[in-house]
Design an enzyme around this catalytic site. Sequence first.
Site, PDB file in Angstrom:
ATOM      1  N   HIS A  11      43.776  40.621  28.146  1.00  0.00           N
ATOM      2  CA  HIS A  11      43.217  41.974  28.192  1.00  0.00           C
ATOM      3  C   HIS A  11      41.810  41.939  27.626  1.00  0.00           C
ATOM      4  O   HIS A  11      41.545  41.182  26.700  1.00  0.00           O
ATOM      5  CB  HIS A  11      44.088  42.943  27.375  1.00  0.00           C
ATOM      6  CG  HIS A  11      43.824  44.365  27.694  1.00  0.00           C
ATOM      7  ND1 HIS A  11      42.812  45.080  27.086  1.00  0.00           N
ATOM      8  CD2 HIS A  11      44.406  45.206  28.582  1.00  0.00           C
ATOM      9  CE1 HIS A  11      42.803  46.287  27.580  1.00  0.00           C
ATOM     10  NE2 HIS A  11      43.751  46.411  28.493  1.00  0.00           N
ATOM     11  N   ASP A  51      51.524  45.461  31.873  1.00  0.00           N
ATOM     12  CA  ASP A  51      52.069  45.224  33.216  1.00  0.00           C
ATOM     13  C   ASP A  51      53.104  44.122  33.253  1.00  0.00           C
ATOM     14  O   ASP A  51      53.771  43.931  34.278  1.00  0.00           O
ATOM     15  CB  ASP A  51      50.923  44.871  34.179  1.00  0.00           C
ATOM     16  CG  ASP A  51      50.012  46.057  34.401  1.00  0.00           C
ATOM     17  OD1 ASP A  51      50.541  47.161  34.569  1.00  0.00           O
ATOM     18  OD2 ASP A  51      48.785  45.883  34.389  1.00  0.00           O
TER      19      ASP A  51
HETATM   20  N1  CMC Z   1      45.671  33.522  32.751  1.00  0.00           N
HETATM   21  C1  CMC Z   1      44.930  32.437  32.464  1.00  0.00           C
HETATM   22  N2  CMC Z   1      43.730  32.472  31.866  1.00  0.00           N
HETATM   23  C2  CMC Z   1      43.240  33.673  31.546  1.00  0.00           C
HETATM   24  C3  CMC Z   1      43.946  34.858  31.818  1.00  0.00           C
HETATM   25  C4  CMC Z   1      45.205  34.760  32.433  1.00  0.00           C
HETATM   26  N3  CMC Z   1      45.896  35.867  32.713  1.00  0.00           N
HETATM   27  N4  CMC Z   1      43.215  35.917  31.389  1.00  0.00           N
HETATM   28  C5  CMC Z   1      42.083  35.418  30.878  1.00  0.00           C
HETATM   29  N5  CMC Z   1      42.092  34.058  30.968  1.00  0.00           N
HETATM   30  C6  CMC Z   1      41.058  33.155  30.456  1.00  0.00           C
HETATM   31  C7  CMC Z   1      39.857  33.155  31.388  1.00  0.00           C
HETATM   32  O1  CMC Z   1      39.941  32.129  32.340  1.00  0.00           O
HETATM   33  C8  CMC Z   1      38.711  32.947  30.406  1.00  0.00           C
HETATM   34  O2  CMC Z   1      38.654  31.581  30.105  1.00  0.00           O
HETATM   35  P1  CMC Z   1      37.220  30.896  29.745  1.00  0.00           P
HETATM   36  O3  CMC Z   1      36.756  31.554  28.484  1.00  0.00           O
HETATM   37  O4  CMC Z   1      37.557  29.449  29.549  1.00  0.00           O
HETATM   38  O5  CMC Z   1      36.324  31.167  30.905  1.00  0.00           O
HETATM   39  C9  CMC Z   1      39.172  33.667  29.137  1.00  0.00           C
HETATM   40  O6  CMC Z   1      40.607  33.688  29.207  1.00  0.00           O
HETATM   41  C10 CMC Z   1      38.655  35.107  29.036  1.00  0.00           C
HETATM   42  O7  CMC Z   1      38.990  35.761  30.251  1.00  0.00           O
HETATM   43  P2  CMC Z   1      38.033  36.793  30.996  1.00  0.00           P
HETATM   44  O8  CMC Z   1      38.426  36.892  32.410  1.00  0.00           O
HETATM   45  O9  CMC Z   1      36.604  36.459  30.679  1.00  0.00           O
HETATM   46  O10 CMC Z   1      38.407  38.102  30.190  1.00  0.00           O
HETATM   47  P3  CMC Z   1      38.175  39.572  30.679  1.00  0.00           P
HETATM   48  O11 CMC Z   1      38.199  40.416  29.480  1.00  0.00           O
HETATM   49  O12 CMC Z   1      36.981  39.661  31.555  1.00  0.00           O
HETATM   50  O13 CMC Z   1      39.450  39.857  31.636  1.00  0.00           O
HETATM   51  C11 CMC Z   1      41.618  40.471  32.348  1.00  0.00           C
HETATM   52  C12 CMC Z   1      40.584  40.545  31.209  1.00  0.00           C
HETATM   53  C13 CMC Z   1      42.745  41.448  32.051  1.00  0.00           C
HETATM   54  C14 CMC Z   1      40.972  40.890  33.673  1.00  0.00           C
HETATM   55  C15 CMC Z   1      42.165  39.018  32.442  1.00  0.00           C
HETATM   56  O14 CMC Z   1      42.803  38.662  31.222  1.00  0.00           O
HETATM   57  C16 CMC Z   1      43.128  38.840  33.631  1.00  0.00           C
HETATM   58  O15 CMC Z   1      42.673  38.576  34.736  1.00  0.00           O
HETATM   59  N6  CMC Z   1      44.477  38.970  33.398  1.00  0.00           N
HETATM   60  C17 CMC Z   1      45.433  38.930  34.476  1.00  0.00           C
HETATM   61  C18 CMC Z   1      45.469  40.264  35.206  1.00  0.00           C
HETATM   62  C19 CMC Z   1      46.169  41.334  34.400  1.00  0.00           C
HETATM   63  O16 CMC Z   1      47.241  41.128  33.845  1.00  0.00           O
HETATM   64  N7  CMC Z   1      45.556  42.532  34.378  1.00  0.00           N
HETATM   65  C20 CMC Z   1      46.139  43.717  33.727  1.00  0.00           C
HETATM   66  C21 CMC Z   1      45.336  44.134  32.533  1.00  0.00           C
HETATM   67  S1  CMC Z   1      46.194  45.354  31.518  1.00  0.00           S
HETATM   68  C22 CMC Z   1      46.410  46.753  32.501  1.00  0.00           C
HETATM   69  C23 CMC Z   1      45.177  47.324  33.082  1.00  0.00           C
HETATM   70  O17 CMC Z   1      44.070  47.221  32.579  1.00  0.00           O
HETATM   71  O18 CMC Z   1      45.296  47.939  34.131  1.00  0.00           O
END
Ligand code: CMC
Length: 436
Positions: free
Chosen positions: A314, A371
Amino acid sequence: MSTSAKQAQRTVTLTFNGTDKILELPILEGTNGNQGIDIRQLFDKTGYIAFDPGFTSTGSCESAITYIDGDRGILLYRGYPIEQLALHSDFMETSYLLLRGHLPSRDEKQAFEQRIVRHTMVHEQLRGFYQGFRRDAHPMAIMVGVVGALSAFYHDSLDINDPEQRDIASYRLIAKMPTLAAMAYKYSIGQPFIYPKNNLGLVENFLHMMFAVPCEEYILNPVLVKAMDRILLLHADHEQNASTSTVRLAGSSRANPFACIASGIAALWGPAHGGANEAVLSMLVQIGHKSNIKEYVAKAKDKNDPFRLMGFGHRVYKNYDPRANVMRDTCHEVLASLGIDDPMLELAVELERIALEDPYFIEKKLYPNVDFYSGIILRAMGIPTSMFTVIFAMARTVGWIAQWMEMIQDPSQKIGRPRQLYIGPEARDYVSKDLR
Ligand code: CMC
């Protein structure tokens, strides 16, 4: 209810163009130790923009609705912890709280519910709208269309400068979302639309419109009603996430509320946001068995593989999402009371355990989010996967409206208009076709 952030005595000094020019930037203080540097004069005074793609360090507004402490895993609606609301409140009461800022008295709650229930039906001509969609259209595609189309039907609640019209539009949106959502489902399976029954509450009505058929009586299961109510409550608001910011941005141009909420639904649909609940279930089906978990965790950690563990991570929570805690407990309760032994739940619990012990997930502070478990509950309730995000949208409509209302009444809000760093070609002369 809402008070502005205070200006602290402290400032931040920005030195630019070497050391010959400085700019003092005020520090603003919100509640609970929230702090921000007020950079509103930055461009005018320096010619620089603040560069922050993804808005990881940018506050777009003051808000008195929802508070998240991502490091400590805290979520408050109007100051009340989400766990307490999930245990003692219900979706309608929490909706009132989000919209009005205080918990309603018995009379206020009753009056609020009566106002909502009077708007559950949709214009009969809107029903014809559905026929224009393919039967296999995703219900979210239908929702983006029909919610936007409400502005073509309810012309008497489009004037955003009139507080009464704003209220009516809000009641209409909250009341009609379950009707429109259930119609999207019925259309996809070729069953007749079921009219709302206004002797039922919002949640009961939604389940009735989803599952009743004209030839049989539908008996509501109180376990399902309670579980659905809790899911809606947990999803009702979450401060300035992608869809809420989209609603605020659309609203900042003074667009009508139906169009603004439709834009929120579109933003919610993506798998990185509300679409994750559907994606979690597809992922669990794909993993299939506990013996395959290690392989998928390895894929999620592999930089060259686009696979991510859906329902994990998140932007704000760097600790357990408090909604996920409640959701996991609810999941166990619902499955136990329905007598369902779903191997998906066992798989999810094991996946969570393995991921939480893995150094990659520990180091990056990736925890299950709201989720992760919601899809398993919805599936146990007989809700098809394609409706998961629609249900999220139904719940979040309340938060979107509360945030939109707050924005409309905030004198400091202007049309949202981010700037950019242009990296394209410099000015050049047009070249005619035969010389290219
Ligand atoms: N699985 C594997 N690696 C992950 C994941 C994951 N679910 N989420 C983040 N990472 C890694 C990502 O690769 C990155 O690694 P690095 O620093 O080496 O590049 C690091 O963790 C930080 O991730 P980010 O994408 O830069 O973080 P963000 O804040 O931009 O994204 C997120 C947050 C929710 C989009 C992401 O964690 C994600 O894609 N999660 C899976 C989708 C999900 O469950 N979404 C629902 C969110 S909660 C409900 C809502 O908001 O609607």
